[in-house]
Design a protein around this motif. Structure first.
Motif, PDB file in Angstrom:
ATOM      1  N   ILE A   9      20.322 -19.224 -34.042  1.00  0.00           N
ATOM      2  CA  ILE A   9      19.559 -19.846 -32.774  1.00  0.00           C
ATOM      3  C   ILE A   9      20.199 -19.430 -31.539  1.00  0.00           C
ATOM      4  CG2 ILE A   9      18.798 -22.188 -32.116  1.00  0.00           C
ATOM      5  CD1 ILE A   9      18.922 -23.073 -34.865  1.00  0.00           C
ATOM      6  N   PRO A  10      21.250 -19.738 -31.160  1.00  0.00           N
ATOM      7  CA  PRO A  10      21.626 -19.649 -29.736  1.00  0.00           C
ATOM      8  C   PRO A  10      21.569 -17.967 -29.383  1.00  0.00           C
ATOM      9  CG  PRO A  10      23.506 -20.250 -31.124  1.00  0.00           C
ATOM     10  CD  PRO A  10      22.206 -20.336 -31.779  1.00  0.00           C
ATOM     11  N   ALA A  11      21.596 -17.111 -30.171  1.00  0.00           N
ATOM     12  CA  ALA A  11      21.373 -15.625 -30.083  1.00  0.00           C
ATOM     13  C   ALA A  11      19.934 -15.279 -29.696  1.00  0.00           C
ATOM     14  CB  ALA A  11      21.624 -14.962 -31.107  1.00  0.00           C
ATOM     15  N   MET A  12      19.181 -16.257 -30.233  1.00  0.00           N
ATOM     16  CA  MET A  12      17.636 -15.896 -29.828  1.00  0.00           C
ATOM     17  C   MET A  12      17.222 -16.576 -28.454  1.00  0.00           C
ATOM     18  SD  MET A  12      15.945 -14.224 -32.279  1.00  0.00           S
ATOM     19  CE  MET A  12      14.241 -14.878 -31.914  1.00  0.00           C
ATOM     20  N   LEU A  13      17.946 -17.901 -28.099  1.00  0.00           N
ATOM     21  CA  LEU A  13      17.767 -18.258 -26.985  1.00  0.00           C
ATOM     22  C   LEU A  13      18.379 -17.898 -25.839  1.00  0.00           C
ATOM     23  CD1 LEU A  13      18.466 -22.143 -27.937  1.00  0.00           C
ATOM     24  CD2 LEU A  13      16.396 -21.175 -27.421  1.00  0.00           C
ATOM     25  N   VAL A  16      16.200  -4.409 -22.762  1.00  0.00           N
ATOM     26  CA  VAL A  16      17.306  -3.649 -23.714  1.00  0.00           C
ATOM     27  C   VAL A  16      18.222  -4.902 -23.960  1.00  0.00           C
ATOM     28  CG1 VAL A  16      19.334  -2.318 -23.611  1.00  0.00           C
ATOM     29  CG2 VAL A  16      17.381  -1.316 -22.773  1.00  0.00           C
ATOM     30  N   VAL A  17      18.822  -5.664 -23.148  1.00  0.00           N
ATOM     31  CA  VAL A  17      19.827  -6.582 -23.477  1.00  0.00           C
ATOM     32  C   VAL A  17      18.887  -7.848 -24.350  1.00  0.00           C
ATOM     33  CG1 VAL A  17      21.442  -8.446 -22.630  1.00  0.00           C
ATOM     34  CG2 VAL A  17      21.176  -6.319 -21.522  1.00  0.00           C
ATOM     35  N   ALA A  18      17.775  -8.380 -24.080  1.00  0.00           N
ATOM     36  CA  ALA A  18      17.014  -9.281 -24.608  1.00  0.00           C
ATOM     37  C   ALA A  18      16.918  -8.748 -26.375  1.00  0.00           C
ATOM     38  CB  ALA A  18      15.631  -9.635 -24.192  1.00  0.00           C
ATOM     39  N   ALA A  19      16.287  -7.463 -26.289  1.00  0.00           N
ATOM     40  CA  ALA A  19      16.075  -6.880 -27.778  1.00  0.00           C
ATOM     41  C   ALA A  19      17.405  -6.915 -28.708  1.00  0.00           C
ATOM     42  CB  ALA A  19      15.407  -5.552 -27.607  1.00  0.00           C
ATOM     43  N   THR A  20      18.463  -6.628 -27.890  1.00  0.00           N
ATOM     44  CA  THR A  20      19.773  -6.575 -28.696  1.00  0.00           C
ATOM     45  C   THR A  20      20.227  -7.879 -28.945  1.00  0.00           C
ATOM     46  OG1 THR A  20      20.223  -4.716 -27.086  1.00  0.00           O
ATOM     47  CG2 THR A  20      22.139  -5.589 -28.429  1.00  0.00           C
ATOM     48  N   TYR A  21      20.072  -8.957 -28.185  1.00  0.00           N
ATOM     49  CA  TYR A  21      20.310 -10.219 -28.926  1.00  0.00           C
ATOM     50  C   TYR A  21      19.385 -10.615 -29.976  1.00  0.00           C
ATOM     51  CZ  TYR A  21      23.314 -11.981 -24.947  1.00  0.00           C
ATOM     52  OH  TYR A  21      24.391 -12.272 -23.968  1.00  0.00           O
ATOM     53  N   VAL A  22      18.216 -10.268 -29.838  1.00  0.00           N
ATOM     54  CA  VAL A  22      17.626 -10.448 -31.255  1.00  0.00           C
ATOM     55  C   VAL A  22      18.007  -9.899 -32.493  1.00  0.00           C
ATOM     56  CG1 VAL A  22      15.219 -10.261 -32.101  1.00  0.00           C
ATOM     57  CG2 VAL A  22      15.406 -10.755 -29.830  1.00  0.00           C
ATOM     58  N   GLY A  28      15.656 -17.683 -11.651  1.00  0.00           N
ATOM     59  CA  GLY A  28      16.382 -16.663 -12.377  1.00  0.00           C
ATOM     60  C   GLY A  28      17.797 -17.067 -12.545  1.00  0.00           C
ATOM     61  N   THR A  29      18.603 -17.857 -11.560  1.00  0.00           N
ATOM     62  CA  THR A  29      19.897 -18.474 -11.723  1.00  0.00           C
ATOM     63  C   THR A  29      19.905 -19.527 -13.315  1.00  0.00           C
ATOM     64  OG1 THR A  29      20.411 -18.357  -9.582  1.00  0.00           O
ATOM     65  CG2 THR A  29      21.662 -20.046 -10.873  1.00  0.00           C
ATOM     66  N   LEU A  30      18.786 -20.222 -13.037  1.00  0.00           N
ATOM     67  CA  LEU A  30      18.881 -21.157 -14.440  1.00  0.00           C
ATOM     68  C   LEU A  30      18.697 -20.498 -15.631  1.00  0.00           C
ATOM     69  CD1 LEU A  30      16.933 -24.208 -12.902  1.00  0.00           C
ATOM     70  CD2 LEU A  30      19.244 -24.027 -13.094  1.00  0.00           C
ATOM     71  N   LEU A  31      17.811 -19.395 -15.608  1.00  0.00           N
ATOM     72  CA  LEU A  31      17.652 -18.703 -16.970  1.00  0.00           C
ATOM     73  C   LEU A  31      18.838 -17.666 -17.224  1.00  0.00           C
ATOM     74  CD1 LEU A  31      14.023 -17.400 -16.099  1.00  0.00           C
ATOM     75  CD2 LEU A  31      14.712 -19.083 -17.875  1.00  0.00           C
ATOM     76  N   LEU A  32      19.481 -17.484 -16.162  1.00  0.00           N
ATOM     77  CA  LEU A  32      20.715 -16.510 -16.428  1.00  0.00           C
ATOM     78  C   LEU A  32      21.664 -17.611 -17.170  1.00  0.00           C
ATOM     79  CD1 LEU A  32      21.101 -14.230 -13.384  1.00  0.00           C
ATOM     80  CD2 LEU A  32      20.716 -13.410 -16.009  1.00  0.00           C
ATOM     81  N   ILE A  90      17.374 -14.257 -20.993  1.00  0.00           N
ATOM     82  CA  ILE A  90      17.566 -12.888 -20.276  1.00  0.00           C
ATOM     83  C   ILE A  90      16.264 -12.259 -19.997  1.00  0.00           C
ATOM     84  CG2 ILE A  90      18.299 -10.607 -20.496  1.00  0.00           C
ATOM     85  CD1 ILE A  90      20.523 -12.036 -19.890  1.00  0.00           C
ATOM     86  N   LEU A  91      15.252 -12.372 -20.880  1.00  0.00           N
ATOM     87  CA  LEU A  91      14.195 -11.744 -20.768  1.00  0.00           C
ATOM     88  C   LEU A  91      13.064 -12.432 -19.772  1.00  0.00           C
ATOM     89  CD1 LEU A  91      12.044  -9.651 -22.096  1.00  0.00           C
ATOM     90  CD2 LEU A  91      11.217 -11.361 -23.478  1.00  0.00           C
TER      91      LEU A  91
END
Length: 459
Positions: free
Chosen positions: A423-427, A327-333, A261-265, A432-433
């Protein structure tokens, strides 16, 4: 319960705070942290707004602005990496006040820089303080917030950063002609220095930190009595679960329950701040390339932070009610789609709307990512977890600042830049997801297989 029974019971300070309504004392803490991050945001963003004026005075090339932008971000990164472990050892309050005093003094000093080399060095030193202030303001607010309201209170507090950044554009537009860019840097230093004595007299230490780091019962009870007057009982013992692992706060980030989770964050923070700081630093120049005047460009760039303020408020309420990671992942998309649409913007109105929506989605989501990080880690290394996520994010911010300079020098059009920034917004959305999925599994394992809750009140 009689007095004799009271003396033989203990109350977890986390449960105490969660069981009480939000008090004026907690609101005061949030307001003080709001002011800190507002000044933080002003000082970080102001360099982007005054860059065209510095460039004109010293006849700098576009590429030479990259080191100027990146110096402060490098300082932010180093400051974040150092301040988190320090705050988890000596306290959030001390590190926070020291950080504010440091960035105030160095920002004021930068106003007297005789050349660009000195300005770069002083912006790095300013960044050290800025990097220490933000994660500790987040951590302190989080640890004084009832968990059922954590998302709302933290995002409202962090709106100070977006408002401070937006204020940088407004102040530049109206004052730079009179006081010059040096006057604006001086203003960015004097304001935090004026706040330091206020913080010294009014800002408390985190009771959760005191409870696991040997604070006295007198200290803890005195602070809790201000959180909930009348609910503190004489002789009551106030404790906290000592969740420290047999390792340093940094090593705890890579414990098996937190490592992935740390690495994904970190992925999400890196990509999100790369995107945000490229826009913060280069949007005035991009707007100027679209035919706007410097004054219009400064005001136009403020729309990014204005959208971020609204986004943080709306998303803060949503993450308290729904699955915060989704919620946060969808908003980044949604932010990625808004950025891609800017490549086809025809006219100032469409461009303004697209930038505002981008700020709502990307800047608003980054605020909520801070909330998620503050809830993700235990008390024993919460400041480190937030600070190191922001530190990794600052690496992305440095990459964004240099990347903007390189892409503009290579002749990329505004449309091409906006397309690639999707692209960075999608990553960030992906990071987060997946972090949410990993965290849910970790909580289930700690709870012995019980399905993990997904709201911020349970993490």
């Amino acid at each position: 319960m009689d007095k004799h029974d009271t003396r033989h019971t203990s109350v977890d300070v986390r449960d105490f705070i969660n069981a009480t309504p939000v008090s004026r004392f907690q609101i005061m803490i949030s307001v003080l942290c709001f002011l800190i991050v507002a000044l933080d945001g002003f000082d970080i963003a102001i360099i982007g707004f005054i860059a065209p004026h510095i460039r004109a005075e010293w006849q700098l090339s576009m590429v030479s602005l990259g080191p100027l932008f990146s110096a402060g971000l490098l300082g932010l990164m180093v400051g974040a990496f150092c301040s988190g472990p320090m705050a988890d050892r000596i306290g959030r309050r001390r590190v926070l006040i020291l950080s504010v005093a440091w960035f105030g003094a160095t920002s004021a000093g930068a106003a007297f820089a005789p050349n660009v080399e000195w300005l770069i060095a002083l912006r790095f030193l300013t960044g050290l303080g800025l990097g220490g202030a933000m994660p500790n303001a987040i951590t302190l607010t989080s640890e004084f917030s009832p968990e059922r309201r954590r998302g709302t209170l933290l995002t409202l507090m962090f709106c100070g950063f977006s408002l401070g950044s937006a204020l940088g554009g407004v102040v530049t537009a109206y004052l730079v002609a009179g006081v010059g860019w040096r006057g604006l840097l001086a203003l960015g230093g004097l304001l935090p220095l004026a706040l330091v004595p206020v913080l010294g007299f009014t800002l408390p230490e985190s009771v959760r930190f005191l409870a696991i780091r040997g604070g006295t019962q007198t200290q803890i009870a005195a602070i809790l009595a201000r959180v909930a007057p009348g609910r503190v009982v004489v002789g009551q013992q106030y404790t906290a679960v000592d969740d420290r692992l047999p390792s340093s706060p940094v090593a705890q980030l890579f414990h098996r329950d937190y490592r992935r989770g740390t690495l994904l964050l970190w992925l999400a923070f890196f990509m999100s701040l790369l995107l945000l700081y490229l826009l913060i630093n280069w949007l005035p120049i991009l707007a100027q390339r679209s035919g706007l005047t410097l004054k219009q460009a400064s005001m136009f760039a403020g729309l990014l932070q204005g959208g971020g303020v609204l986004g943080a408020i709306v998303l803060g309420v949503l993450i308290d009610r729904f699955h915060p990671y989704k919620v946060v992942a969808a908003t980044y998309v949604m932010g990625a789609l808004a950025l891609a649409s800017l490549a086809f913007a025809d006219g100032a109105l469409w461009l303004a709307l697209g930038i505002f929506v981008t700020g709502f989605c990307v800047s608003g989501s980054q605020v909520c990512a801070n909330v998620i990080a503050s809830a993700y880690y235990p008390t024993s290394n919460r400041a480190t977890g937030v600070a190191w996520a922001l530190g990794i994010g600052r690496i992305g911010a440095v990459a964004g600042s240099f990347g903007g300079a390189i892409l503009l020098a290579a002749g990329w059009s505004n449309g091409g830049l906006f397309m690639i920034l999707a692209i960075p917004a999608m990553l960030a959305a992906l990071g987060i997801l997946l972090a949410g999925t990993k965290h849910g599994r970790a909580m289930e394992r700690q709870a012995g297989g019980t399905p993990a809750a997904t709201s911020l009140s349970k993490i």
